[in-house]
Design a protein around this motif. Structure first.
Motif, mmCIF file in Angstrom:
data_model
loop_
_atom_site.group_PDB
_atom_site.id
_atom_site.type_symbol
_atom_site.label_atom_id
_atom_site.label_comp_id
_atom_site.label_asym_id
_atom_site.label_seq_id
_atom_site.Cartn_x
_atom_site.Cartn_y
_atom_site.Cartn_z
ATOM 1 N N GLY A 66 16.833 63.049 17.576
ATOM 2 C CA GLY A 66 17.044 64.285 16.818
ATOM 3 C C GLY A 66 18.415 64.338 16.175
ATOM 4 O O GLY A 66 18.747 65.286 15.478
ATOM 5 N N GLY A 82 23.264 61.666 12.899
ATOM 6 C CA GLY A 82 23.893 60.401 12.536
ATOM 7 C C GLY A 82 24.976 60.577 11.490
ATOM 8 O O GLY A 82 25.062 59.791 10.545
ATOM 9 N N GLU A 83 25.802 61.585 11.685
ATOM 10 C CA GLU A 83 26.851 61.847 10.676
ATOM 11 C C GLU A 83 27.823 60.685 10.554
ATOM 12 O O GLU A 83 28.279 60.359 9.474
ATOM 13 C CB GLU A 83 27.620 63.118 11.040
ATOM 14 N N LYS A 100 17.596 57.339 11.251
ATOM 15 C CA LYS A 100 18.124 56.082 11.786
ATOM 16 C C LYS A 100 17.025 55.146 12.285
ATOM 17 O O LYS A 100 17.140 53.934 12.144
ATOM 18 C CB LYS A 100 19.126 56.381 12.914
ATOM 19 N N HIS A 120 22.181 71.278 19.548
ATOM 20 C CA HIS A 120 22.584 71.578 20.913
ATOM 21 C C HIS A 120 22.853 70.302 21.708
ATOM 22 O O HIS A 120 23.381 70.340 22.809
ATOM 23 C CB HIS A 120 21.434 72.384 21.557
ATOM 24 N N GLY A 121 22.478 69.149 21.142
ATOM 25 C CA GLY A 121 22.711 67.878 21.837
ATOM 26 C C GLY A 121 21.452 67.313 22.464
ATOM 27 O O GLY A 121 20.447 68.003 22.598
ATOM 28 N N HIS A 122 21.548 66.022 22.880
ATOM 29 C CA HIS A 122 20.333 65.360 23.367
ATOM 30 C C HIS A 122 19.898 65.827 24.752
ATOM 31 O O HIS A 122 18.806 65.487 25.195
ATOM 32 C CB HIS A 122 20.445 63.837 23.303
ATOM 33 N N GLN A 162 13.309 69.547 18.907
ATOM 34 C CA GLN A 162 14.323 70.422 19.496
ATOM 35 C C GLN A 162 14.773 71.443 18.450
ATOM 36 O O GLN A 162 14.762 71.163 17.253
ATOM 37 C CB GLN A 162 15.518 69.621 20.029
HETATM 38 P P1 UTP Z 1 24.670 60.099 18.862
HETATM 39 O O1 UTP Z 1 25.797 60.182 19.801
HETATM 40 O O2 UTP Z 1 24.465 58.811 18.147
HETATM 41 O O3 UTP Z 1 24.758 61.326 17.878
HETATM 42 O O4 UTP Z 1 23.358 60.480 19.626
HETATM 43 P P2 UTP Z 1 24.104 61.597 16.476
HETATM 44 O O5 UTP Z 1 24.066 63.084 16.338
HETATM 45 O O6 UTP Z 1 22.805 60.880 16.276
HETATM 46 O O7 UTP Z 1 25.158 60.936 15.500
HETATM 47 P P3 UTP Z 1 26.575 61.533 15.026
HETATM 48 O O8 UTP Z 1 27.312 61.911 16.282
HETATM 49 O O9 UTP Z 1 26.237 62.698 14.133
HETATM 50 O O10 UTP Z 1 27.185 60.397 14.289
HETATM 51 C C1 UTP Z 1 22.861 59.700 20.648
HETATM 52 C C2 UTP Z 1 21.349 59.830 20.647
HETATM 53 O O11 UTP Z 1 20.975 61.172 20.870
HETATM 54 C C3 UTP Z 1 20.128 61.639 19.841
HETATM 55 C C4 UTP Z 1 20.436 60.751 18.653
HETATM 56 O O12 UTP Z 1 19.344 60.716 17.759
HETATM 57 C C5 UTP Z 1 20.692 59.423 19.343
HETATM 58 O O13 UTP Z 1 19.484 58.759 19.649
HETATM 59 N N1 UTP Z 1 20.433 63.074 19.622
HETATM 60 C C6 UTP Z 1 21.699 63.487 19.394
HETATM 61 C C7 UTP Z 1 19.396 63.969 19.688
HETATM 62 O O14 UTP Z 1 18.223 63.585 19.896
HETATM 63 N N2 UTP Z 1 19.668 65.293 19.515
HETATM 64 C C8 UTP Z 1 20.928 65.754 19.300
HETATM 65 O O15 UTP Z 1 21.107 66.990 19.158
HETATM 66 C C9 UTP Z 1 21.961 64.829 19.224
#
Ligand code: UTP
Length: 614
Positions: A136, A139-140, A148, A252-254, A224
């Motif tokens: 989710g 990937g900024e 991705k 909200h994060g993974h 999510q």
């Molecule tokens: P990353 O740390 O790579 O974060 O996530 P991101 O958001 O993909 O990339 P940036 O930080 O913006 O560059 C680790 C894993 O958690 C998933 C990502 O898709 C990746 O597989 N993730 C991250 C989620 O599923 N949800 C989120 O809210 C955040």
């Protein structure tokens, strides 16, 4: 309607009170929750009844979504936010009272007897597992325009991450079903957590490719939701500056994956079906499945409730360390501690040198790569208690040292790997360490940022991610007895990388080392400038000397022997500048493309025995 409601609470907010007539009883309940939790500012600019009524109802639709998608609803979100913001203002250390020590876990060495045994055990267990991909994230840092998981894992075959993951799960499924003691056949469930940023494109990628060979019923997408942003230390929800009827939201994060799995009802279903394991993994680690069978074997052998995959980590290296924390009150947990917190924590706990390498040359705290294997039974029990809520954190950027105002709105976040934080001390929490070259090469950084990474630290770019696959495959074949020539160093997109022979194979050709070894025999060698893509299952390498490019594809009923001297002009690597927008983005972020000068390409579509020699 409005008359049945406690009018006191609304009388102090006339702008809302005058609009109660358009709200349903459920919406009035939500309005009450907001007011009781200090959110009256949200209605301050609301015009009288009859103006913007549709937008007002849209506002409550969003509030209903935010309320239902968070364990405990918005009231719980706001309460936690107030507490965490107060702690953050005080500069409170989350690890106060805890002292760190080295947890126990398993260290595996690729290819030795124990590793092979663990892999074999992992294959037995694979049919009892469900796989969960968290995908989710925006990937900024990578800055890629697509999702991705649609990126090629490597460009020799162009197969994307999602296809590789699915084919790996299917290969494990088949191998595991083949040796099932009761002869039954099971489809391994595959869950993908998406978000608004990735959902429709993930679904489209699956549908337009017939789910890459998986049954669509095996795949579940769980989306999510984002969470509300916060404007200040009182956790007042932030309105969108361009729309007073909309709350600003952010990811909200993974960690959301746990509450989504819980609320989906899938955990019960899996338990009823006799499953035992849940494996969590991330979107762009092309090496992960090299590590899955053995670490699943470790989980089963050691009966771990939680098994975190880890890699050796140099002291102070910028990767979280898996650490046992014991509180003065007796509580303890084994969790990931971010590297910038681990060193000070050690220094404050009687280790004056902080995080230092031990006799192995690495820190005793292994590096967390955020791939988890959970025992389904205890996992479901724990989620039943917590509703899937994961300990959150907040990271506001303050305007000044008074810490009263934020530079921009903030929000609560949670991480998948913080799941063990609420577990009782009886929980069996461990880790499995494997070599980095075998298990970990994520694609997270854009070329510009990767080129700025301090020397010795990993680039984690599309370039290094692809090169890591060739290196791992070359090293695996070396271990299986093939003389793969040593790599050359090359600078691509400003990053110095080792370029090994471009060797790739489909998961069904070799998922575990003992299978690969069975397919290699005699005196084999592959030169550095070579490319080899094995796409068939029953392809055997016997007395092969490859110096060029070789592509082999075959149906399962065809047995193909690759042998003798195969020599041609091969594929050369041409540098590409990532700024050159005439080149597709997927390619230019790697800094090279293949010039397919000459190759031997063989397809076998009929059953039988064949051999390929030049
Ligand atoms: P990353 O740390 O790579 O974060 O996530 P991101 O958001 O993909 O990339 P940036 O930080 O913006 O560059 C680790 C894993 O958690 C998933 C990502 O898709 C990746 O597989 N993730 C991250 C989620 O599923 N949800 C989120 O809210 C955040």
């Amino acid at each position: 309607m409005a008359s049945t409601v406690d009018s006191n609470i609304f009388s102090s907010v006339p702008a809302l009170q005058s609009n109660l007539g358009i709200l349903s009883p459920d919406q009035i309940e939500l309005a009450k929750i907001l007011l009781e939790n200090g959110q009256s500012h949200l209605f301050q600019q609301w015009p009288q009844l009859g103006v913007d009524d549709k937008q007002k109802l849209d506002f409550f639709d969003q509030i209903a979504r935010l309320n239902s998608s968070y364990p405990g609803g918005l009231a719980a979100y706001i309460k936690t936010a107030k507490e965490l913001l107060a702690d953050s203002k005080l500069g409170k250390n989350p690890y106060d009272g805890f002292s760190p020590s080295v947890p126990s876990g398993e260290n595996l060495t690729f290819g030795n007897e124990n590793f092979i045994e663990m892999e074999n055990r992992g294959v037995v267990e694979a049919r009892n597992a469900a796989f969960v991909l968290v995908a989710g994230g925006l990937g900024e840092r990578l800055g890629y325009n697509g999702i991705k998981v649609a990126l090629p894992r490597e460009t020799t075959t162009g197969i994307c991450f999602l296809q590789h993951y699915i084919e790996s799960i299917l290969a494990l499924q088949e191998a595991s079903n083949k040796i099932a003691s009761d002869g039954s056949q099971r489809d391994i469930p595959f869950i993908i957590m998406t978000s608004d940023d990735t959902h429709s494109r993930t679904l489209e990628l699956l549908e337009s490719n017939s789910y890459f060979g998986m049954k669509p019923t095996q795949v579940h997408l769980l989306k999510q939701e984002k969470v509300a942003c916060l404007d200040d230390n009182d956790a007042r929800l932030a309105l969108d500056p361009h729309n007073k009827y909309s709350i600003q939201t952010k990811p909200h994060g993974h960690g959301d994956v746990h509450s989504l799995l819980y609320s989906s009802g899938l955990l019960h279903k899996w338990l009823d079906a006799g499953l035992k394991w849940v494996l969590f993994f991330q979107d762009t680690n092309g090496l992960l499945f090299n590590a899955i069978p053995a670490s699943l074997g470790v989980s089963a052998t050691k009966q771990y409730h939680v098994n975190s995959l880890a890699v050796p980590r140099k002291a102070k290296e910028a990767i979280g360390g898996i650490t046992k924390l014991t509180h003065v009150d007796g509580r303890s947990m084994v969790i990931n501690v971010e590297y910038n917190q681990l060193d000070p924590l050690l220094r404050a706990s009687g280790f004056p040198d902080g995080d230092v390498n031990c006799e192995t040359g690495f820190s005793p705290f292994p590096g967390n790569i955020n791939q988890l294997i959970l025992d389904l039974g205890p996992y479901k029990d724990e989620l039943q208690k917590t509703g899937g809520a994961i300990k959150e954190f907040v990271n506001p950027k303050y305007k000044d040292s008074t810490k009263t105002a934020f530079k921009s709105s903030t929000r609560l976040e949670c991480m998948m790997q913080d799941y063990p934080k609420t577990l009782p001390p009886t929980a069996r929490v461990g880790f499995t360490v494997m070599d980095i070259w075998l298990a970990y090469a994520p694609v997270k950084n854009n070329p510009e940022d990767a080129a700025k990474v301090p020397k010795g630290n990993p680039y984690h770019s599309a370039t290094s991610g692809e090169m890591a696959i060739y290196r791992a495959n070359s090293l695996i074949l070396q271990k299986a007895g093939v003389k793969v020539e040593e790599p050359v160093k090359q600078v691509l997109n400003g990053q110095e990388v080792e370029v090994w022979s471009r060797i790739t194979w489909k998961p069904k050709w070799g998922m575990i080392f003992s299978d690969i070894k069975k397919k290699v025999s005699g005196n084999c060698e592959v030169s550095q400038r070579s490319t080899m893509a094995i796409k068939g299952r029953n392809v055997f390498i016997e007395d092969l000397s490859l110096d060029g490019a070789l592509i082999v594809d075959s149906i399962d009923d065809a047995e193909v022997k690759l042998g003798g001297l195969i020599k041609n002009n091969g594929w050369t690597m041409e540098s590409v500048d990532y700024k050159d927008t005439s080149v597709p983005e997927e390619i230019r972020i790697r800094g090279f493309r293949f010039n397919k000068v000459e190759q031997l390409e063989k397809y076998f579509t009929q059953p039988g025995k064949f051999s390929v020699e030049d």
